[in-house]
Design an enzyme around this catalytic site. Structure first.
Site, PDB file in Angstrom:
ATOM      1  N   ASP A 156      -9.543  18.136  25.506  1.00 52.62           N
ATOM      2  CA  ASP A 156      -8.716  19.122  24.829  1.00 52.62           C
ATOM      3  C   ASP A 156      -7.259  18.800  25.176  1.00 52.62           C
ATOM      4  O   ASP A 156      -7.000  18.095  26.167  1.00 52.62           O
ATOM      5  CB  ASP A 156      -9.099  20.526  25.315  1.00 52.62           C
ATOM      6  CG  ASP A 156      -8.172  21.593  24.774  1.00 52.62           C
ATOM      7  OD1 ASP A 156      -8.054  21.705  23.545  1.00 52.62           O
ATOM      8  OD2 ASP A 156      -7.554  22.299  25.593  1.00 52.62           O
ATOM      9  N   ASP A 212      -3.913  21.152  24.503  1.00 51.21           N
ATOM     10  CA  ASP A 212      -3.060  22.259  24.940  1.00 51.21           C
ATOM     11  C   ASP A 212      -3.680  22.982  26.131  1.00 51.21           C
ATOM     12  O   ASP A 212      -4.791  23.509  26.058  1.00 51.21           O
ATOM     13  CB  ASP A 212      -2.851  23.248  23.791  1.00 51.21           C
ATOM     14  CG  ASP A 212      -2.054  22.637  22.646  1.00 51.21           C
ATOM     15  OD1 ASP A 212      -0.889  22.294  22.878  1.00 51.21           O
ATOM     16  OD2 ASP A 212      -2.610  22.486  21.549  1.00 51.21           O
TER      17      ASP A 212
END
Length: 219
Positions: free
Chosen positions: A12, A14
């Protein structure tokens, strides 16, 4: 045919690779305010890890047309990139060390993010991560966002590694659930690490045990 001997780490972005949460909060707040919607800290927590289309449905239901929704989302992402560029971004603690180690150990790696591709490419370039990833997968590539498994399954196909040989690194419960639905193991990081439901959870990657990835997917 997928190489079952290979291993992959799907990241991932952010809050996992880069701390961008405040800039997303400010961008949503400032974009939604003129539209009569209040985007406060509680809303930000509730929207954590979701795609833009899902966030907009939370605020507008089905009253937004596809074109109008796409414009609002694009305006928000443009403002986010401006805010992030003005402030400057650094990788979170431990990230670069792990990227280098995993690359050197032969893991394939991809970003698998709910963000638009333009954001992913901008952050990868700004934080000098260009040489680490074999693929970039964004929300634009799949029909359904996290907690559905689509983005991670797509990223696994891009790096040509079976889902059972992939480890996801996530900071959101929706992302960990998506990883598990994809048949993958997960490492949870960040301030909510203990509540994510991941196989291994740490506040920060600089505190992750040296054998963490190998324990989840042995060679």
């Amino acid at each position: 045919m997928k190489n079952s001997a290979s291993r992959a780490v799907l990241w991932d972005m952010d809050g996992t690779l880069v701390d961008t949460g405040e800039y997303h909060f400010l961008a949503w707040r400032d974009i939604l305010a003129p539209l009569g919607r209040v985007y406060d800290r509680a809303a930000h927590e509730a929207c954590f890890g979701k795609r833009n289309d899902a966030i907009l449905r939370n605020f507008f239901g089905d009253s937004l047309g596809a074109e109008e929704g796409a414009k609002i989302a694009a305006d928000k992402e443009r403002l986010f990139r401006e805010l992030a560029a003005a402030a400057g971004l650094d990788l979170l603690p431990g990230v670069r060390t792990w990227l280098e180690r995993l690359r050197d150990e032969g893991y394939r790696m991809a970003v698998a993010s709910s963000a638009p591709m333009e954001n992913i490419e901008a952050l990868v370039a700004a934080c000098r991560m260009d040489g680490f990833f074999d693929a970039l997968a964004s929300a634009e590539h799949v029909a359904r966002g996290k907690p559905e498994p689509d983005i991670f399954l797509h990223a696994a196909r891009l790096v040509d590694v079976p889902p059972s040989r992939c480890v996801v690194v996530e900071d959101a419960a929706a992302g960990v659930l998506a990883a598990h639905r994809a048949g993958m193991k997960a490492i949870g990081v960040g301030p909510h690490h203990a509540d994510l439901g991941a196989e291994i959870a740490v506040p920060s990657l600089d505190g992750l045990a040296g054998d963490a990835f190998a324990r989840l997917v042995p060679a």
